[in-house]
Design an enzyme around this catalytic site. Structure first.
Site, mmCIF file in Angstrom:
data_model
loop_
_atom_site.group_PDB
_atom_site.id
_atom_site.type_symbol
_atom_site.label_atom_id
_atom_site.label_comp_id
_atom_site.label_asym_id
_atom_site.label_seq_id
_atom_site.Cartn_x
_atom_site.Cartn_y
_atom_site.Cartn_z
ATOM 1 N N LYS A 123 82.606 33.970 62.516
ATOM 2 C CA LYS A 123 82.066 34.939 61.730
ATOM 3 C C LYS A 123 82.418 36.016 63.145
ATOM 4 C CE LYS A 123 77.374 35.869 63.447
ATOM 5 N NZ LYS A 123 76.948 37.100 63.480
ATOM 6 N N ASP A 139 80.562 39.798 59.330
ATOM 7 C CA ASP A 139 78.613 40.502 59.997
ATOM 8 C C ASP A 139 78.547 41.379 59.896
ATOM 9 O OD1 ASP A 139 75.735 39.993 59.742
ATOM 10 O OD2 ASP A 139 76.472 38.744 61.661
ATOM 11 N N LYS A 151 76.364 44.025 57.341
ATOM 12 C CA LYS A 151 75.092 44.254 56.995
ATOM 13 C C LYS A 151 75.584 45.575 57.157
ATOM 14 C CE LYS A 151 72.622 40.866 60.603
ATOM 15 N NZ LYS A 151 73.744 40.849 61.197
ATOM 16 N N ASP A 184 73.157 51.320 53.086
ATOM 17 C CA ASP A 184 73.724 52.591 52.755
ATOM 18 C C ASP A 184 73.359 53.167 50.925
ATOM 19 O OD1 ASP A 184 74.301 55.834 53.555
ATOM 20 O OD2 ASP A 184 75.615 54.631 54.371
ATOM 21 N N THR A 201 65.716 38.567 61.358
ATOM 22 C CA THR A 201 64.537 36.834 62.153
ATOM 23 C C THR A 201 64.099 38.016 63.439
ATOM 24 O OG1 THR A 201 66.494 36.401 62.808
ATOM 25 C CG2 THR A 201 65.996 35.072 60.590
ATOM 26 N N ARG A 210 76.141 30.773 70.890
ATOM 27 C CA ARG A 210 76.277 30.628 72.263
ATOM 28 C C ARG A 210 75.698 28.663 72.446
ATOM 29 N NH1 ARG A 210 71.270 34.691 72.915
ATOM 30 N NH2 ARG A 210 71.264 34.123 71.201
HETATM 31 O O1 C5P Z 1 74.036 32.586 69.701
HETATM 32 P P1 C5P Z 1 73.442 31.873 68.638
HETATM 33 O O2 C5P Z 1 73.157 30.749 67.792
HETATM 34 O O3 C5P Z 1 72.073 32.625 68.376
HETATM 35 O O4 C5P Z 1 74.634 33.306 67.272
HETATM 36 C C1 C5P Z 1 73.583 33.128 65.776
HETATM 37 C C2 C5P Z 1 74.311 34.695 65.519
HETATM 38 O O5 C5P Z 1 73.393 34.977 64.054
HETATM 39 C C3 C5P Z 1 74.247 36.062 65.884
HETATM 40 O O6 C5P Z 1 75.636 35.977 65.930
HETATM 41 C C4 C5P Z 1 73.604 36.841 65.356
HETATM 42 O O7 C5P Z 1 73.552 38.335 65.411
HETATM 43 C C5 C5P Z 1 73.257 35.683 64.451
HETATM 44 N N1 C5P Z 1 72.373 36.293 63.676
HETATM 45 C C6 C5P Z 1 71.010 35.919 63.504
HETATM 46 N N2 C5P Z 1 69.971 36.487 62.648
HETATM 47 C C7 C5P Z 1 69.946 36.646 61.952
HETATM 48 C C8 C5P Z 1 71.083 37.133 61.385
HETATM 49 C C9 C5P Z 1 71.896 36.600 62.012
HETATM 50 O O8 C5P Z 1 70.307 35.542 64.553
HETATM 51 N N3 C5P Z 1 68.367 36.908 60.751
#
Ligand code: C5P
Length: 233
Positions: free
Chosen positions: A33, A60, A62, A65, A120, A212
């Site tokens: 991603k 990603d 998003k 507009d 979220t 992460r």
């Molecule tokens: O590091 P982690 O596992 O929390 O990464 C989750 C990824 O998913 C990040 O790139 C974050 O921006 C994305 N994301 C999220 N919640 C959302 C939409 C996207 O955590 N509602």
């Protein structure tokens, strides 16, 4: 259904991204991603480079507009040959339909188009007091997902805890792409509503997005393989 683990490449530079990906053996090409951070740093070139290296890509960005602007932007993104892109369902039906039109290539193919329902990070208080939406969060998410399904989109980004309900409401073929995944016993970080890859596999999640827990792991390749093993069972 193409279930898969998608690694969030949340790195600020091309160099750090490549250092991470070079840890994988040549034949192992995870679905990745590319979000705003890396895209704004590396532009379309970083997308082309990842594609040339053999990765599937979820771009990603998003989009949100007016319909004409989103349609034209999607048309440009479709030429990057990514596999999945997204927009905010809050842009409403006309924007979502315009996005699909823009995304469809002259030969009729297009990347998967996924809608973000409510971020979220938006909690119940912000929904009510700032966005002025009186409908409870879960119902808002499901209603946005239904709008996206009616417009012909392929699925939504949602919490793994909502995936089964989305499937129930929108049909089993409507895709659920779920961040908020953490290994059992791992550090949740700033994610609040989390699930393990193993449980996500049995909860209606088609794609899990992990950043992460893989990118910051002492052995990222082993962490990725563990996620795949646990998710796919
Ligand atoms: O590091 P982690 O596992 O929390 O990464 C989750 C990824 O998913 C990040 O790139 C974050 O921006 C994305 N994301 C999220 N919640 C959302 C939409 C996207 O955590 N509602």
């Amino acid at each position: 259904m193409a279930n898969d683990v998608i690694i969030a490449l949340d790195f600020p530079t091309r160099e750090e991204t490549l250092t991470f990906l070079d840890r994988f053996p040549a034949g192992e090409k995870p679905f990745v991603k590319i979000g705003m951070e890396l895209y704004y740093a590396g532009g379309p070139d970083i997308v082309r480079e990842m594609k040339a290296r053999g990765h599937k890509i979820f771009l990603d960005l998003k989009l949100h507009d007016i319909p004409n602007t989103v349609k034209r932007a999607m048309s440009v993104l479709s030429r990057l040959d990514v596999d999945m892109v997204n927009l905010h369902a809050a842009g409403a039906s006309e924007m979502m339909r315009a996005a699909l039109e823009g995304l469809t290539r002259p030969d009729g193919t297009r990347p998967l188009l996924i809608a973000v329902t409510q971020l979220t990070s938006t909690d119940a208080a912000a929904l009510k007091n700032e966005l002025l939406i009186e409908t409870p969060m879960a119902e808002t998410v499901l209603s946005y997902a239904q709008n996206a399904a009616r417009c012909g989109l392929d699925g939504v980004v949602c919490s793994p805890l909502e995936a089964a309900l989305v499937k129930e409401r929108c049909g089993s073929g409507f895709l659920t792409v779920t961040p908020g995944i953490r290994f059992a016993g791992g550090d949740a970080g700033d994610q609040k509503r989390i699930m393990s890859p193993e449980r996500a596999g049995g909860s209606g999640c088609d794609y899990i997005v992990m950043g992460r827990p893989i990118t910051q792991a002492p052995d990222p390749v082993e962490a990725y393989r563990r996620a795949v093993r646990e998710f796919l069972g």
